[in-house]
Design a protein around this motif. Structure first.
Motif, short mmCIF file in Angstrom:
data_model
loop_
_atom_site.label_atom_id
_atom_site.label_comp_id
_atom_site.label_asym_id
_atom_site.label_seq_id
_atom_site.Cartn_x
_atom_site.Cartn_y
_atom_site.Cartn_z
N VAL A 205 9.67 -7.19 13.19
CA VAL A 205 9.51 -6.18 12.43
C VAL A 205 10.73 -5.25 12.48
O VAL A 205 10.54 -3.93 11.80
N LYS A 206 11.77 -5.29 13.06
CA LYS A 206 12.82 -4.56 13.28
C LYS A 206 13.27 -4.18 11.94
O LYS A 206 13.93 -5.14 10.97
N ILE A 207 13.42 -2.91 11.64
CA ILE A 207 13.96 -2.43 10.26
C ILE A 207 14.58 -0.97 10.36
O ILE A 207 14.26 -0.29 10.95
N GLU A 208 15.75 -0.89 9.80
CA GLU A 208 16.42 0.42 10.17
C GLU A 208 15.63 1.45 9.47
O GLU A 208 15.15 1.34 8.36
N THR A 209 15.42 2.58 10.20
CA THR A 209 14.82 3.67 9.70
C THR A 209 15.60 4.97 9.39
O THR A 209 16.67 5.08 10.12
N ILE A 210 15.40 5.70 8.53
CA ILE A 210 16.33 6.73 8.11
C ILE A 210 15.31 8.06 7.55
O ILE A 210 14.31 7.41 6.90
N GLN A 211 15.49 9.00 7.80
CA GLN A 211 14.85 10.20 7.23
C GLN A 211 15.43 10.47 6.04
O GLN A 211 16.55 10.51 5.81
N LEU A 212 14.67 10.69 5.07
CA LEU A 212 14.67 11.17 3.76
C LEU A 212 16.18 12.11 3.42
O LEU A 212 16.83 11.97 2.70
N VAL A 213 15.92 13.20 4.13
CA VAL A 213 16.86 14.27 4.26
C VAL A 213 18.27 13.75 4.72
O VAL A 213 19.26 14.30 4.36
N SER B 113 -3.05 1.40 18.00
CA SER B 113 -2.22 2.19 17.20
C SER B 113 -1.07 1.31 17.18
O SER B 113 -0.29 1.12 15.95
N LYS B 114 -0.78 0.36 18.23
CA LYS B 114 0.34 -0.63 17.98
C LYS B 114 -0.07 -1.51 16.87
O LYS B 114 1.05 -1.76 15.99
N SER B 115 -1.06 -1.88 16.89
CA SER B 115 -1.58 -3.04 15.88
C SER B 115 -1.19 -2.27 14.38
O SER B 115 -0.73 -3.00 13.54
N ILE B 116 -1.80 -1.19 14.11
CA ILE B 116 -1.54 -0.45 12.94
C ILE B 116 0.14 -0.20 12.62
O ILE B 116 0.34 -0.60 11.25
N GLN B 117 0.73 -0.10 13.56
CA GLN B 117 2.21 0.17 13.14
C GLN B 117 2.86 -0.89 12.96
O GLN B 117 3.65 -1.15 12.18
N LEU B 118 2.48 -2.27 13.72
CA LEU B 118 3.14 -3.49 13.26
C LEU B 118 2.93 -3.99 11.96
O LEU B 118 3.48 -4.59 11.13
N ALA B 119 1.46 -3.72 11.59
CA ALA B 119 0.94 -4.24 10.29
C ALA B 119 1.77 -3.33 9.11
O ALA B 119 2.26 -4.03 8.02
N ARG B 120 1.95 -2.18 9.41
CA ARG B 120 2.55 -1.28 8.63
C ARG B 120 4.14 -1.69 8.48
O ARG B 120 4.68 -1.91 7.31
N LEU B 121 4.79 -2.01 9.74
CA LEU B 121 6.10 -2.34 9.55
C LEU B 121 6.36 -3.84 9.02
O LEU B 121 7.30 -4.09 8.28
N LYS B 122 5.22 -4.68 9.27
CA LYS B 122 5.22 -5.87 8.45
C LYS B 122 5.37 -5.84 6.90
O LYS B 122 6.16 -6.46 6.25
N GLU B 123 4.54 -4.99 6.33
CA GLU B 123 4.48 -4.48 4.94
C GLU B 123 5.91 -4.05 4.57
O GLU B 123 6.23 -4.62 3.54
N ILE C 200 -0.24 3.48 4.58
CA ILE C 200 -1.21 3.67 5.86
C ILE C 200 -0.36 4.55 6.92
O ILE C 200 0.93 4.23 6.95
N CYS C 201 -1.08 5.25 7.86
CA CYS C 201 -0.61 6.12 8.64
C CYS C 201 0.33 5.32 9.77
O CYS C 201 0.09 4.00 10.00
N CYS C 202 1.00 6.17 10.39
CA CYS C 202 1.93 5.53 11.55
C CYS C 202 1.13 5.27 12.98
O CYS C 202 1.72 4.73 13.69
N GLY C 203 -0.11 5.46 12.92
CA GLY C 203 -0.97 4.84 14.06
C GLY C 203 -1.15 5.95 15.11
O GLY C 203 -2.17 5.69 15.89
N VAL C 204 -0.63 6.95 15.21
CA VAL C 204 -1.15 8.16 16.38
C VAL C 204 -0.97 9.40 15.45
O VAL C 204 -0.09 9.71 14.70
N SER C 205 -1.87 10.15 15.81
CA SER C 205 -1.80 11.69 15.33
C SER C 205 -1.91 12.64 16.44
O SER C 205 -2.87 12.26 17.21
N ARG D 34 0.80 -1.17 0.03
CA ARG D 34 -0.09 -0.07 0.09
C ARG D 34 0.98 1.30 0.05
O ARG D 34 1.34 1.45 1.07
N ASN D 35 0.84 2.03 -1.13
CA ASN D 35 1.83 2.96 -1.06
C ASN D 35 0.92 4.24 -1.79
O ASN D 35 -0.09 4.07 -2.06
#
Lengths: 154, 380
Positions: B362-370, B319-329, B305-310, B299-300
């Motif tokens: 679901v551990k994945i390295e995150t980096i900001q685009l900038v 929120s955690k479920s949303i985050q985990l689902a997104r990280l799985k993707e 999908i949102c990061c779970g909290v706004s 889903r792009n």
């Protein structure tokens, strides 16, 4: 100006833990030790519970100073609660300093339930410090006993 | 704005009750008690008080996915905002995450002559100034890094990277020492009064600095300046997100990037994507790095999908479920890194990854685009 400063009575919120500092405050009362009435005590089960949010809320609503009083590390009722309080306090300190609240307005101290005299002393000294600093730089969100009523509600 | 006006403006009366909104809503997927369709229904049919007292009005992530899918083109997000502004007036409020620390910080920031000490992150090799043409709006990043030091996020890296990129492009940006929070979270939490105070202060500070153009690395700040500020105040400056600036610079061949032999995937932040329609710029920037491959999640873009909290509210197991689902993707793309462009996505995803039981999967390295681009700059 000087007469105004002399009149300034700060509002100080003291978060006291249920097992040490609150009984110490109680003991101070029982022993008729004098300490300033500027201190408003809020009893919490553990000093480790006093997260940045509680301290910031106190400042937001108009506190001139915040005192967090917990057990000594060795006699914490929850084994690690006082240590947690110290850890959390570091974060709170950084936040309050960054946002422009003077460092001296926030204080962490360890007062055991047997140290009623220490409680009275800390209360006196802290109140004196806050009086010297003057009113908090934060514009109060709460005036008197009520939340400010916005224009829209009126 | 009254509820009636909100219904009219958002065209909620056109609701077909097809339920596409609830079907696509990331919150409804896990929280079966929440349904955008039922809320629209309630707004139209029930009494105002019943609607305003409903706790579900605060559960919406305002990620705008339902708006995207709605066949009747109902502006659900703006209706939610209008309802929240009304609800705040009768004393209703959201359950704020982190004990309301973020909200307290913002409300404290409404003090006019506050003396913040928020500039400590600017290293010696970064060039900034006090007044000039271009301004870089940092946002709440210095506060986030302290507040979330327990999950070891470093959102200020993005600020440093942004200034580095701007310097590389020959721009010495203004960084305001007394900049305030943009007020995004207060607005979405229904606190219009304090939002206006923050907005007014920021606009005055920017005017004083003489800046004609304001650059953002935070999508929420960008959205607030671009859409919400002009609603209430006059803004005499141009706003731009740093990815737009980067895409422009790449088009003019002003940037030289070194090779990076990696596969990455990109998370569209809801504010940058669906709220402002910026989908292609970040992708253009990523694909400009030689050897860097972009693997899209299932889903792009418009369906991301949102990061779970706004707005720092209603963080829950959902929120955690949303985050985990997104990280799985993100994991499924077999990417080495998850590229983000919002500090809050970074905080929320990293928080989910700290989960003791499922975090490892679901551990994945995150980096900001900038940060990614700043690292790839040649002769930076």
């Amino acid at each position: 100006m000087n007469s105004q400063k002399a009149k300034f009575e700060p509002k100080i919120v003291a978060f006291c833990c249920n097992w040490c500092s609150y009984p110490a405050a109680d003991g101070a009362g029982v022993s008729r030790l004098q300490y300033p009435t500027n201190i408003r005590i809020i009893r919490v089960m553990c000093g480790g519970r006093v997260t940045p949010s509680l301290v910031l809320k106190a400042f937001e609503l108009g506190a001139d100073g915040v005192l967090v009083a917990t057990c000594h590390f060795e006699d914490c009722h929850y084994m690690f609660g006082a240590r947690k309080a110290a850890d959390v306090h570091k974060i709170t300190e950084q936040l309050t300093e960054m946002i422009g609240i003077e460092k001296d307005r926030l204080m962490l101290d360890w007062i055991s339930s047997a140290e009623a005299t220490k409680f009275a002393k800390v209360a006196q000294e802290f109140t004196a410090t806050i009086k010297k600093l003057g009113p908090s730089p934060i514009k109060k969100q709460m005036t008197g006993d009520k939340y400010q009523i916005t224009e829209d509600i009126k | 704005m009254s509820i009636k006006k909100a219904i009219k403006e958002s065209r909620a009366y056109l609701c077909l009750e097809c339920g596409k909104c609830t079907g696509s809503c990331p919150v409804s997927r896990f929280n079966h008690g929440y349904s955008p369709r039922l809320l629209v229904n309630k707004a139209i049919r029930s009494g105002q008080l019943e609607l305003l007292k409903d706790k579900n009005i605060w559960a919406c992530l305002t990620c705008k996915l339902c708006d995207e899918r709605c066949p009747a083109d109902i502006d659900y997000v703006n209706m939610t905002l209008a309802i929240r502004l009304e609800a705040q007036k009768i004393g209703e409020e959201a359950i704020c995450s982190h004990g309301g620390a973020a909200q307290s910080l913002m409300r404290i920031m409404t003090t006019p002559d506050l003396q913040q000490k928020r500039m400590a992150w600017i290293d010696n090799d970064l060039k900034t100034t006090q007044s000039g043409e271009t301004l870089y709006f940092v946002g709440c990043l210095p506060y986030f890094d302290v507040l979330f030091s327990d999950i070891e996020v470093n959102t200020l890296k993005a600020a440093k990277a942004s200034v580095k990129i701007l310097n590389h492009l020959g721009i010495t940006p203004v960084v305001l020492p007394q900049e305030r929070c943009c007020g995004h979270d207060l607005l979405w939490g229904g606190d219009l009064e304090n939002f206006k105070k923050l907005a007014e202060h920021n606009i005055n500070e920017i005017k004083r600095s003489g800046a004609k153009k304001v650059i953002f690395s935070c999508p929420e700040g960008y959205r607030t300046f671009k859409i919400d500020y002009p609603k209430y105040f006059e803004c005499n400056f141009e706003v731009q997100h740093i990815t737009e600036l980067l895409a422009e610079a790449l088009g003019n061949e002003q940037l030289k990037l070194k090779e990076m032999d990696k596969v990455v995937t990109f998370q569209d932040p809801c504010r940058l994507g669906r709220h402002l329609g910026i989908y292609e710029e970040p992708r253009k920037v990523i694909s400009a790095v030689p050897e860097l491959k972009l693997a899209e999640m299932v889903r792009n873009r418009k369906s991301a999908i949102c990061c779970g909290v706004s707005a720092w509210m209603n963080c829950s197991t959902y929120s955690k479920s949303i985050q985990l689902a997104r990280l799985k993707e993100a994991k499924q793309t077999a990417a080495d890194m998850l590229v983000l462009s919002c500090p809050k996505c970074e905080i929320h995803f990293n928080c989910a990854m700290k989960d003791e039981k499922v975090g490892k999967d679901v551990k994945i390295e995150t980096i900001q685009l900038v940060t990614l681009i700043a690292d790839a700059l040649i002769g930076g």
